[in-house]
Motif scaffolding. Structure first.
Motif, PDB file in Angstrom:
ATOM      1  N   ALA A  80       0.144  -7.894  30.092  1.00 25.02           N
ATOM      2  CA  ALA A  80      -0.451  -6.992  28.904  1.00 25.02           C
ATOM      3  C   ALA A  80       1.251  -6.983  28.283  1.00 25.02           C
ATOM      4  O   ALA A  80       0.768  -7.129  26.729  1.00 25.02           O
ATOM      5  CB  ALA A  80      -0.895  -5.304  28.963  1.00 25.02           C
ATOM      6  N   HIS A  81       2.141  -6.220  29.218  1.00 21.05           N
ATOM      7  CA  HIS A  81       2.703  -6.191  28.244  1.00 21.05           C
ATOM      8  C   HIS A  81       4.593  -6.937  28.903  1.00 21.05           C
ATOM      9  O   HIS A  81       4.335  -6.969  30.420  1.00 21.05           O
ATOM     10  CB  HIS A  81       3.326  -5.772  27.576  1.00 21.05           C
ATOM     11  CG  HIS A  81       4.690  -5.059  26.220  1.00 21.05           C
ATOM     12  ND1 HIS A  81       4.063  -5.419  25.056  1.00 21.05           N
ATOM     13  CD2 HIS A  81       5.252  -4.303  26.082  1.00 21.05           C
ATOM     14  CE1 HIS A  81       4.994  -5.006  24.363  1.00 21.05           C
ATOM     15  NE2 HIS A  81       6.086  -4.742  24.906  1.00 21.05           N
ATOM     16  N   TYR A 143      -0.407  -3.616  23.992  1.00 17.29           N
ATOM     17  CA  TYR A 143      -2.212  -3.514  24.086  1.00 17.29           C
ATOM     18  C   TYR A 143      -3.568  -2.945  24.543  1.00 17.29           C
ATOM     19  O   TYR A 143      -4.262  -3.909  24.019  1.00 17.29           O
ATOM     20  CB  TYR A 143      -1.912  -3.132  26.590  1.00 17.29           C
ATOM     21  CG  TYR A 143      -3.295  -3.290  27.005  1.00 17.29           C
ATOM     22  CD1 TYR A 143      -3.751  -4.290  27.099  1.00 17.29           C
ATOM     23  CD2 TYR A 143      -4.568  -1.629  26.934  1.00 17.29           C
ATOM     24  CE1 TYR A 143      -4.863  -4.833  28.629  1.00 17.29           C
ATOM     25  CE2 TYR A 143      -5.144  -2.188  28.155  1.00 17.29           C
ATOM     26  CZ  TYR A 143      -6.116  -3.370  28.634  1.00 17.29           C
ATOM     27  OH  TYR A 143      -6.952  -3.654  28.904  1.00 17.29           O
ATOM     28  N   GLU A 149       3.555  -8.139  22.623  1.00 15.64           N
ATOM     29  CA  GLU A 149       3.443  -8.567  23.984  1.00 15.64           C
ATOM     30  C   GLU A 149       4.882  -8.120  24.461  1.00 15.64           C
ATOM     31  O   GLU A 149       4.779  -7.872  25.891  1.00 15.64           O
ATOM     32  CB  GLU A 149       2.211  -9.728  24.877  1.00 15.64           C
ATOM     33  CG  GLU A 149       1.047  -9.719  24.064  1.00 15.64           C
ATOM     34  CD  GLU A 149       0.262 -11.282  25.111  1.00 15.64           C
ATOM     35  OE1 GLU A 149       0.696 -12.429  25.210  1.00 15.64           O
ATOM     36  OE2 GLU A 149      -0.691 -10.524  25.295  1.00 15.64           O
TER      37      GLU A 149
END
Length: 156
Positions: A80-81, A143, A149
């Motif tokens: 997600a990141h 997110y 990201e």
């Protein structure tokens, strides 16, 4: 890179997990206790350091279970990141946190490390506490809103 350094240590590798229930728009968060080594009393994602030789997905699965009792399969984790920090409390050479998100889990959130955390619970995604660790707060908000990201923290 020219030359070598005998005291070079790579950045600390860390995994965090966003357990997200899109049906109820909730996420699992924990609040660090007053005894925590870092960010006492602040909210955070389930997060922890990778062990030597451990794949980052296994770190995420292990830390999530150790802290919350929730079980996830590594294949259900989606990146997600990424947070790249120039330094950290336990990582003078920086840290790299891979933040995963999952919509699949088993179990109910519980505080499995009461010395480290004062509570673990579901929180409405639109009511995330403000008293939140900056780096993981930014990752969670990005997110949830589809933002960038990658975050850089502490770099000039």
């Amino acid at each position: 890179m020219c030359g070598t350094s005998t005291d070079f240590r790579p950045p600390l590798l860390v995994a965090a997990v966003i357990v997200h229930d899109p049906a109820t728009s909730r996420v699992v968060l924990l609040q660090r206790s007053e005894n925590a080594k870092f960010a006492q009393g602040m909210w955070d994602l389930p997060v922890g350091k990778s062990e030597p030789g451990e794949p980052i997905t296994e770190t995420a699965v292990r830390e999530l279970y150790e802290e919350t009792g929730l079980t996830v399969e590594p294949d259900s984790l989606k990146v997600a990141h990424i947070i790249h920090g120039a330094w950290g409390v336990e990582s003078p050479n920086g840290f790299l946190t891979v933040v995963f998100a999952t919509h699949e889990w088993t179990g109910r959130p519980e505080n499995r490390e009461p010395r480290k955390h004062s509570q673990v619970r579901w929180v409405d995604a639109d009511a995330v506490p403000e008293n939140f660790v900056d780096t993981t707060s930014s990752a969670l908000h990005r997110y949830l809103t589809g933002g960038p990201e990658v975050s850089l923290n502490g770099w000039q």
